[in-house]
Design an enzyme around this catalytic site. Structure first.
Site, PDB file in Angstrom:
ATOM      1  N   GLN A  97      13.700 -17.833  55.489  1.00 24.93           N
ATOM      2  CA  GLN A  97      14.451 -16.649  55.074  1.00 24.93           C
ATOM      3  C   GLN A  97      14.223 -15.469  56.014  1.00 24.93           C
ATOM      4  O   GLN A  97      13.142 -15.282  56.565  1.00 24.93           O
ATOM      5  CB  GLN A  97      14.066 -16.247  53.649  1.00 24.93           C
ATOM      6  CG  GLN A  97      14.949 -15.168  53.037  1.00 24.93           C
ATOM      7  CD  GLN A  97      14.611 -14.927  51.581  1.00 24.93           C
ATOM      8  OE1 GLN A  97      13.861 -15.678  50.974  1.00 24.93           O
ATOM      9  NE2 GLN A  97      15.179 -13.888  51.001  1.00 24.93           N
ATOM     10  N   CYS A 103      17.529 -15.641  48.996  1.00 20.29           N
ATOM     11  CA  CYS A 103      16.716 -16.841  48.782  1.00 20.29           C
ATOM     12  C   CYS A 103      17.439 -17.849  47.894  1.00 20.29           C
ATOM     13  O   CYS A 103      17.262 -19.060  48.023  1.00 20.29           O
ATOM     14  CB  CYS A 103      15.373 -16.464  48.193  1.00 20.29           C
ATOM     15  SG  CYS A 103      15.470 -15.555  46.630  1.00 20.29           S
ATOM     16  N   HIS A 261      12.228 -15.068  42.681  1.00 16.11           N
ATOM     17  CA  HIS A 261      12.470 -15.783  43.929  1.00 16.11           C
ATOM     18  C   HIS A 261      12.939 -17.199  43.602  1.00 16.11           C
ATOM     19  O   HIS A 261      12.441 -17.827  42.664  1.00 16.11           O
ATOM     20  CB  HIS A 261      11.178 -15.811  44.735  1.00 16.11           C
ATOM     21  CG  HIS A 261      11.337 -16.276  46.150  1.00 16.11           C
ATOM     22  ND1 HIS A 261      12.177 -15.665  47.047  1.00 16.11           N
ATOM     23  CD2 HIS A 261      10.741 -17.301  46.830  1.00 16.11           C
ATOM     24  CE1 HIS A 261      12.096 -16.270  48.215  1.00 16.11           C
ATOM     25  NE2 HIS A 261      11.230 -17.273  48.106  1.00 16.11           N
ATOM     26  N   ASN A 285       9.401 -23.104  48.751  1.00 21.41           N
ATOM     27  CA  ASN A 285       9.735 -21.695  48.938  1.00 21.41           C
ATOM     28  C   ASN A 285      10.559 -21.584  50.219  1.00 21.41           C
ATOM     29  O   ASN A 285      10.086 -21.975  51.298  1.00 21.41           O
ATOM     30  CB  ASN A 285       8.440 -20.890  49.062  1.00 21.41           C
ATOM     31  CG  ASN A 285       8.695 -19.394  49.213  1.00 21.41           C
ATOM     32  OD1 ASN A 285       9.800 -18.969  49.527  1.00 21.41           O
ATOM     33  ND2 ASN A 285       7.661 -18.606  49.004  1.00 21.41           N
ATOM     34  N   TRP A 287      11.053 -19.249  52.104  1.00 21.94           N
ATOM     35  CA  TRP A 287      10.419 -18.455  53.150  1.00 21.94           C
ATOM     36  C   TRP A 287       9.697 -19.338  54.173  1.00 21.94           C
ATOM     37  O   TRP A 287       9.442 -18.919  55.289  1.00 21.94           O
ATOM     38  CB  TRP A 287       9.405 -17.489  52.531  1.00 21.94           C
ATOM     39  CG  TRP A 287      10.026 -16.318  51.832  1.00 21.94           C
ATOM     40  CD1 TRP A 287      11.336 -15.956  51.864  1.00 21.94           C
ATOM     41  CD2 TRP A 287       9.358 -15.370  51.001  1.00 21.94           C
ATOM     42  NE1 TRP A 287      11.543 -14.828  51.098  1.00 21.94           N
ATOM     43  CE2 TRP A 287      10.340 -14.449  50.560  1.00 21.94           C
ATOM     44  CE3 TRP A 287       8.041 -15.205  50.588  1.00 21.94           C
ATOM     45  CZ2 TRP A 287      10.045 -13.374  49.724  1.00 21.94           C
ATOM     46  CZ3 TRP A 287       7.741 -14.137  49.754  1.00 21.94           C
ATOM     47  CH2 TRP A 287       8.723 -13.232  49.328  1.00 21.94           C
ATOM     48  N   SER A 632      49.921   9.562  17.967  1.00 18.85           N
ATOM     49  CA  SER A 632      49.816  10.337  19.211  1.00 18.85           C
ATOM     50  C   SER A 632      51.173  10.647  19.819  1.00 18.85           C
ATOM     51  O   SER A 632      51.269  11.406  20.775  1.00 18.85           O
ATOM     52  CB  SER A 632      48.986   9.548  20.226  1.00 18.85           C
ATOM     53  OG  SER A 632      49.632   8.320  20.559  1.00 18.85           O
ATOM     54  N   THR A 634      52.778   8.303  21.209  1.00 16.49           N
ATOM     55  CA  THR A 634      52.895   7.255  22.225  1.00 16.49           C
ATOM     56  C   THR A 634      52.309   5.968  21.657  1.00 16.49           C
ATOM     57  O   THR A 634      51.527   5.978  20.705  1.00 16.49           O
ATOM     58  CB  THR A 634      52.126   7.606  23.516  1.00 16.49           C
ATOM     59  OG1 THR A 634      50.740   7.754  23.204  1.00 16.49           O
ATOM     60  CG2 THR A 634      52.655   8.885  24.145  1.00 16.49           C
TER      61      THR A 634
END
Length: 714
Positions: A97, A103, A261, A285, A287, A632, A634
């Protein structure tokens, strides 16, 4: 005898054909672009994802960020002397990474390398840096919302001090992974858009498969068997630890694990230790470092009791980000397991490996189909969300076999139903301050009576009484997926956002083992016969009073033109302050005359046509009063839909959206004058449809395009 109405049955504009296996993303054909570059002896520079600050990001990596100072875009041949697209074979150790939080994507890519037949789809072969074939252009393939796309990239990569800024391989001369990451960044708008995500998002984009999430803190005696079955089926899998505070993000625990992670799950093994079986999982991992330091970690003394041959086989002590954990430790320290079943592999024991699937592309549109979640409030708009009918006809084969084996002891057999709701292209919107919405779907069991209801008003009344088969499935991720075992029957799926008026495109997919029926519930385009009748004179006093008003303004020809009609209408409109009308213009009165003259070319109204006009206006005013609930002056879109049904008009969603776009104000509101012209327009369109029904069947067949042209170009 009642005046018959008319219904419009729509057909597709062209015959349904099979989806294109792979579409060029942004209409960039890899082979054409490469051939042109080779002929012109130049290296490709991608105009759709330029080597510039905007491609890096929008905030932390945006043009004004100090983090991108000194970034230089370089081709691999400028980074190392002899670059290779792949060194040997692509494997999970090729992923290290870089400086963005992707990751989740990298862990998914590492898992993908375990299955060459899948990887070869995402990373097409025949790509290299060899001089004779090199043009600085590469391509990768991803599944996107029901369609595979081929994404072209140049090989200019962001570097600092001649080192890649983002993902790299341990040898620094292999570039398939950095280029794959760049293609995915292009697909999502920028590198920074890839910050934060879930592995299943990338798993699904790599395979077109079905994502499944399993909470690990819920007791599950079959967890190891599930993981083993998933790996045997070559499905993709990963896990992560939940983050509870901002400071927890990527914080390292005392056990060497990183919170928030994504870790790949790449293998399992069972061994005997102290006369008992130990179940191990292999995790990685992305990394490439920081590993688990507990039991059965690389340096754990427990490995001393294991034969050296087995230690070597299991690659212990490689210091490469990969490690072994005991199952009970995995459950204790990790929170969520993510699985992607591809090639229609099922998540449950005994489920067929082939799915019957359906895919629907939809949109939540403000004021029309963006109703938000279900509430008990009087103003609840859940009913305006898209609605889908799923009919499950037969139980699964495994369920039927169990019933035959166990007889009455076995509960009634059920059908497997997987539902996957995806919000589309939200990562590309991050540079505009948008992120993933909180999306949800609910499933209700419905009686056949619900399917026979012809109006939204009736479905609105019945919906609160329907029985949900499960709590809402929801989340703020791209995909929300649920796995269900339901008895055969009719079910209603309603996808929604958390709050009303949130707009987004979505993809809804369903998967069943046996055949099913899957249809969107929408209005039939039709008009009731009463609308096409010439209305009788209104009760506004007496026919004599109405005639006196007419004669007061009529000329010697006993007719009124646009100017006279304007005077009559505006004089009476001021007597109804509730309507908050500014009055009709001469041009608008001319238009009313043309409509109520029933095909005549005259620009004036006779007394009879004037009476017809007044009757229609009175009826429309009555309906307007009823459905302008908040008084209203409307009506909003959903009030307007109910008002139209009360008036005898039934429109599908695309037609309703088109008419509201034409007649409403910027806030999707319609006042009484706009309402009059809306109704006049619709009535004219259906009169035209009635005239085309030469057979008198009451049904007119036309394509979607023909209908929209007829309805909106009037």
């Amino acid at each position: 005898m009642a005046h018959p109405g008319i219904a419009v049955h729509l057909t597709k504009d062209s015959p349904v054909t099979a989806a294109t296996p792979v579409l060029p993303y942004r209409d960039q054909n890899y082979w054409d672009l490469k051939r042109r570059c080779l002929q012109e002896r130049r290296h490709f520079i991608d105009p759709e994802f330029k080597p510039c600050a905007e491609s890096l990001g929008y905030h932390e990596l945006g043009p004004r960020s100090t983090d991108i100072q000194g970034v230089v875009w370089k081709r691999p041949k400028e980074i190392c002397r002899f670059p290779k697209f792949v060194r040997g074979e692509m494997n999970r150790m090729d992923v290290c990474q870089g400086q963005i939080g992707d990751c989740w994507f990298l862990a998914a890519a590492a898992s993908l390398t375990l299955y060459p037949h899948l990887l070869s789809k995402v990373v097409p072969g025949g790509q290299s840096f060899q001089a004779a074939d090199y043009a600085g252009i590469f391509h990768f393939q991803f599944w996107q919302y029901g369609q595979w796309v081929d994404v072209v990239v140049d090989d200019l990569l962001p570097t600092k001090d001649n080192r890649l800024l983002f993902v790299r391989t341990p040898t620094d001369d292999e570039f398939w992974m950095p280029l794959l990451e760049k293609a995915y960044a292009k697909l999502n708008g920028s590198y920074e858009a890839m910050n934060g995500g879930y592995m299943n998002e990338a798993f699904v984009d790599f395979t077109g498969g079905i994502g499944e999430t399993i909470p690990l803190k819920t007791p599950n005696l079959k967890l190891f068997k599930t993981i083993e079955a998933v790996l045997n089926k070559s499905s993709l899998m990963g896990a992560y630890i939940n983050v509870t505070t901002f400071n927890d993000r990527e914080a390292q625990t005392s056990q060497g694990l990183v919170k928030g992670h994504a870790y790949s799950i790449t293998g399992i093994h069972k061994l005997y230790f102290d006369d008992r079986q130990v179940r191990l999982l292999r995790l990685r991992n992305p990394w490439g470092h920081r590993e688990w330091n507990g039991r059965w970690s690389d340096n754990s003394p427990l490995w001393g009791a294991v034969a050296p041959e087995l230690r070597e086989k299991l690659h212990v002590q490689r210091r490469d980000g990969e490690f072994w954990m005991q199952l009970i430790d995995f459950i204790q320290y990790f929170d969520v397991l993510e699985i992607c079943h591809f090639n229609a592999d099922a998540p449950g024991e005994g489920v067929s490996s082939r799915w019957n699937t359906d895919c629907f592309q939809g949109r939540w549109v403000k004021g029309h189909s963006a109703g938000g979640r279900q509430t008990s409030q009087p103003w609840d708009l859940f009913w305006i969300n898209p609605q889908f009918h799923v009919a499950l006809f037969e139980p699964d084969e495994a369920q039927l076999r169990k019933q035959l084996r166990k007889g009455q002891e076995h509960k009634a057999p059920t059908c497997t139903l997987l539902v996957s709701l995806m919000q589309k292209d939200r990562r590309r919107s991050k540079n505009r301050g948008k992120d993933f919405l909180h999306i949800s779907f609910q499933i209700f069991q419905i009686p056949r009576q619900y399917l026979q209801l012809s109006s939204a008003a009736h479905r609105k009344e019945m919906l609160p009484a329907l029985r949900p088969v499960c709590p809402p499935y929801n989340g703020s991720s791209r995909d929300v997926t649920g796995y269900f075992q339901l008895p055969p029957g009719d079910y209603l799926i309603i996808p929604s956002t958390l709050s009303p008026f949130e707009e987004a495109d979505f993809t809804l997919r369903i998967f069943t083992e046996k055949k099913h029926q899957f249809l969107e519930i929408d209005e039939e385009i039709s008009v009731e016969g009463k609308v096409l009748q010439v209305m009788k004179a209104p009760q506004i006093g007496s026919d004599q009073d109405l005639e006196e008003i007419f004669l007061k303004y009529a000329g010697q020809d006993q007719e009124v033109g646009p100017a006279e009609l304007q005077a009559i209408l505006n004089q009476n409109a001021t007597k109804i302050p509730y309507l908050k009308m500014e009055g009709f213009t001469v041009e608008e009165c001319q238009r009313l005359i043309q409509h109520f003259n029933l095909g005549s070319r005259s620009d004036k109204l006779t007394l009879q046509m004037f009476q017809h006009l007044c009757a229609s206006l009175q009826e429309w005013e009555r309906i307007f009063r009823i459905y302008d609930v908040d008084r209203s002056g409307t009506m909003n879109t959903h009030e307007m839909r109910l008002a139209l049904e009360a008036a005898g008009f039934h429109l599908n969603k695309p037609t309703m959206e088109a008419f509201m776009k034409k007649y409403s104000n910027p806030w999707l509101q319609i006042d009484f004058k706009r309402f009059v012209f809306f109704m006049e327009h619709l009535k004219s369109v259906f009169c035209m449809c009635k005239s085309r029904d030469t057979s008198g069947s009451g049904v007119l067949n036309m394509t979607e395009k023909e209908w929209m042209e007829l309805a909106t170009d009037y």
